[in-house]
Design an enzyme around this catalytic site. Sequence first.
Site, PDB file in Angstrom:
ATOM      1  N   LYS A  81       0.881  -1.175   0.000  1.00  0.00           N
ATOM      2  CA  LYS A  81       0.000   0.000   0.000  1.00  0.00           C
ATOM      3  C   LYS A  81       0.912   1.216   0.000  1.00  0.00           C
ATOM      4  O   LYS A  81       2.040   1.152   0.490  1.00  0.00           O
ATOM      5  CB  LYS A  81      -0.840   0.028   1.291  1.00  0.00           C
ATOM      6  CG  LYS A  81      -1.796  -1.109   1.457  1.00  0.00           C
ATOM      7  CD  LYS A  81      -3.175  -0.724   0.916  1.00  0.00           C
ATOM      8  CE  LYS A  81      -4.212  -1.764   1.295  1.00  0.00           C
ATOM      9  NZ  LYS A  81      -4.563  -1.724   2.703  1.00  0.00           N
ATOM     10  N   HIS A 141       1.598   6.788   2.698  1.00  0.00           N
ATOM     11  CA  HIS A 141       0.870   8.036   2.420  1.00  0.00           C
ATOM     12  C   HIS A 141       1.153   9.077   3.483  1.00  0.00           C
ATOM     13  O   HIS A 141       1.930   8.862   4.404  1.00  0.00           O
ATOM     14  CB  HIS A 141      -0.621   7.764   2.254  1.00  0.00           C
ATOM     15  CG  HIS A 141      -1.277   7.244   3.487  1.00  0.00           C
ATOM     16  ND1 HIS A 141      -1.605   8.055   4.539  1.00  0.00           N
ATOM     17  CD2 HIS A 141      -1.643   5.988   3.828  1.00  0.00           C
ATOM     18  CE1 HIS A 141      -2.154   7.310   5.481  1.00  0.00           C
ATOM     19  NE2 HIS A 141      -2.189   6.060   5.076  1.00  0.00           N
ATOM     20  N   HIS A 184       1.147   8.446   7.181  1.00  0.00           N
ATOM     21  CA  HIS A 184       2.328   7.747   7.687  1.00  0.00           C
ATOM     22  C   HIS A 184       3.492   8.712   7.894  1.00  0.00           C
ATOM     23  O   HIS A 184       4.402   8.442   8.663  1.00  0.00           O
ATOM     24  CB  HIS A 184       2.735   6.619   6.727  1.00  0.00           C
ATOM     25  CG  HIS A 184       1.771   5.472   6.756  1.00  0.00           C
ATOM     26  ND1 HIS A 184       1.118   5.037   5.633  1.00  0.00           N
ATOM     27  CD2 HIS A 184       1.338   4.693   7.770  1.00  0.00           C
ATOM     28  CE1 HIS A 184       0.318   4.025   5.966  1.00  0.00           C
ATOM     29  NE2 HIS A 184       0.430   3.808   7.258  1.00  0.00           N
TER      30      HIS A 184
HETATM   31  N1  ARG Z   1      -0.164  -0.446   9.776  1.00  0.00           N
HETATM   32  C1  ARG Z   1      -1.124   0.351  10.479  1.00  0.00           C
HETATM   33  C2  ARG Z   1      -1.684   1.433   9.570  1.00  0.00           C
HETATM   34  O1  ARG Z   1      -1.049   1.812   8.624  1.00  0.00           O
HETATM   35  C3  ARG Z   1      -0.564   1.003  11.695  1.00  0.00           C
HETATM   36  C4  ARG Z   1      -0.005   0.068  12.726  1.00  0.00           C
HETATM   37  C5  ARG Z   1      -0.053   0.672  14.067  1.00  0.00           C
HETATM   38  N2  ARG Z   1       0.623  -0.076  15.072  1.00  0.00           N
HETATM   39  C6  ARG Z   1       0.097  -1.081  15.790  1.00  0.00           C
HETATM   40  N3  ARG Z   1       0.859  -1.665  16.673  1.00  0.00           N
HETATM   41  N4  ARG Z   1      -1.146  -1.479  15.619  1.00  0.00           N
HETATM   42  O2  ARG Z   1      -2.747   1.945   9.840  1.00  0.00           O
END
Ligand code: ARG
Length: 565
Positions: A125, A128, A131
């Site tokens: 993905k 973006h 992030h």
């Molecule tokens: N990958 C997730 C996202 O992009 C965020 C992860 C956040 N960290 C966690 N430990 N759940 O939304």
Amino acid sequence: MDYKDYTAKKISELSGIDIAEIKKLIETPPEQKLGDLAFPCFTLAKTMRKAPQIIAKELSEKFAGDMYIEKAEAVGGYLNFFYNKAEFTKSVIDEVLEKGENYAKSDFGEKKTVLVEYSSPNIAKPFHIGHLFTTALGHSLARIYDFLGYNVTRLNHLGDWGTQFGKLICAYKLWGDDEAIQKDAIGELLRIYVKFHEEAEKNPELEVTAREHFKRLEDGAEEETALWQKFRDLSLKEFERVYDMLGVNFDSYNGESFYSDKMPEVVEILQDKGLLTESDGAKVVDLSELNIPPCIILKSDGATIYATRDIAAALYRHRTYDFYKNIYVVGTAQALHFQQIFAVMEKAGWDWAKGCEHVNFGLVKFPDKKLSTRHGDVVFLEDVLNEAVSKTREIIEKNTPDMENKDEVSKKVGIGAVLYTFLKNSREKDIIFSWDSMLDFDGESAPYVQYSYARGRSILRRAGEIDENADFSAVTSPDEYALVTMLSGFYDAVLLSAEKNEPFYVNRYVTNLARQFNKFYVSCPILKEGIPENVKNARLMIVKAVCAVIKSALYLLGIETVENM
Ligand code: ARG
């Protein structure tokens, strides 16, 4: 010398009150003209059996002739302290110049372990703009904790597991184009992923196939695993390009997949503790006593989910790092998720769960549209960074076409400008992404602060050798003194940022410092004809100290400086 400490000690000796107590009471007056410190005598009235006004008056007289305190003025029940400006200036400037980039660095954290989890993009993905928010915040927080003497570990909890990989594998087998993937991996993977959703609406069978692929992936089937690995490697390569541009690095990329085999233990523990209940075939932990929805641990088809992986990850982190704090820098949209998993962990009786904290942040808004990840209107971070650099370059070409280090400046200033934007306000506030304010060299922006630094460095270059035995008694004007007291405020700004997990305190600090520096620059000439040698040297030392502090404050924000711009 620590003036606050000195003053508190002396008040303690004079009053017989415990120094710790006094330190708690001492305040910084809202305006410099009211003094450098203020001590309210009201709470002493009881122990000393005297009116606060009288206590203040008596104490003030005992400060007469003090070498470091020029005046202790009793006003109402307050005692206002005015430092000996020349002595104070000397002590601050000497300390900054001696410690350089280590000024305000401390061992406050006593090497306690702080885990900072940030960035955590999803495989296949786009990386973006949301992030970028977590990346900017987490990168800065990690540096701040490190500066305060904590033992910091940087974690990137990659989104590299979940049912979407079944869909992606299915999509790849149907429409995957390797040549296109080599050229633009994430763009192409996103394209087939979006196509999957469109096609699945017409042909629901695809969903079934996708679920089968994910099941096979979970069971370690060769083909699925190889494809998954390929998507992960290609994505990471793209993410790393962005991290390089930002100067960001991690100690671990253990993402969700890493925890997939650690989940059965979690399910077992929760089962043994009697926390799991059935709900529509799924296994959940009931959290109704907290007024929040139950936390789903196992889905009805037996598949585990995001929350379970996070609980397994927290347990793993506790065992591996024995952390003091485990910080998750993740958007506010996931607040409920963190509330749920923290609650489950507490119910499991895991005492260490208290060290887990969700450091949330708001949304990034573009003046006309909100961000979304599923469809075509995603803003890729790499494009944003490249655009920032090229826009900065345009400004430079227009304003200072003869600049020598245009490439370096455009890069550091452009990227700094973007990072600054995310660290400018309290993190819970939404951000309006605007190029104009980001690149406003006169406004609240990285370029403004970076320019102030470069201006200071240029003065120092022009001045050549400085005689560092300067006498500061001639440089105590309000603009000079305000600048010096601000330098000493760096300690508090860093501490406050860590305490609240808000890098914006350091950001606001360095912006105000730059602003005061520019005021000083206008009102206190340095290299002008006719400036006495001692004044010139003292001012140059102040400039040198200001540059050192701007540089390390920007470093804590992840922003670089340039010597010339
Ligand atoms: N990958 C997730 C996202 O992009 C965020 C992860 C956040 N960290 C966690 N430990 N759940 O939304």
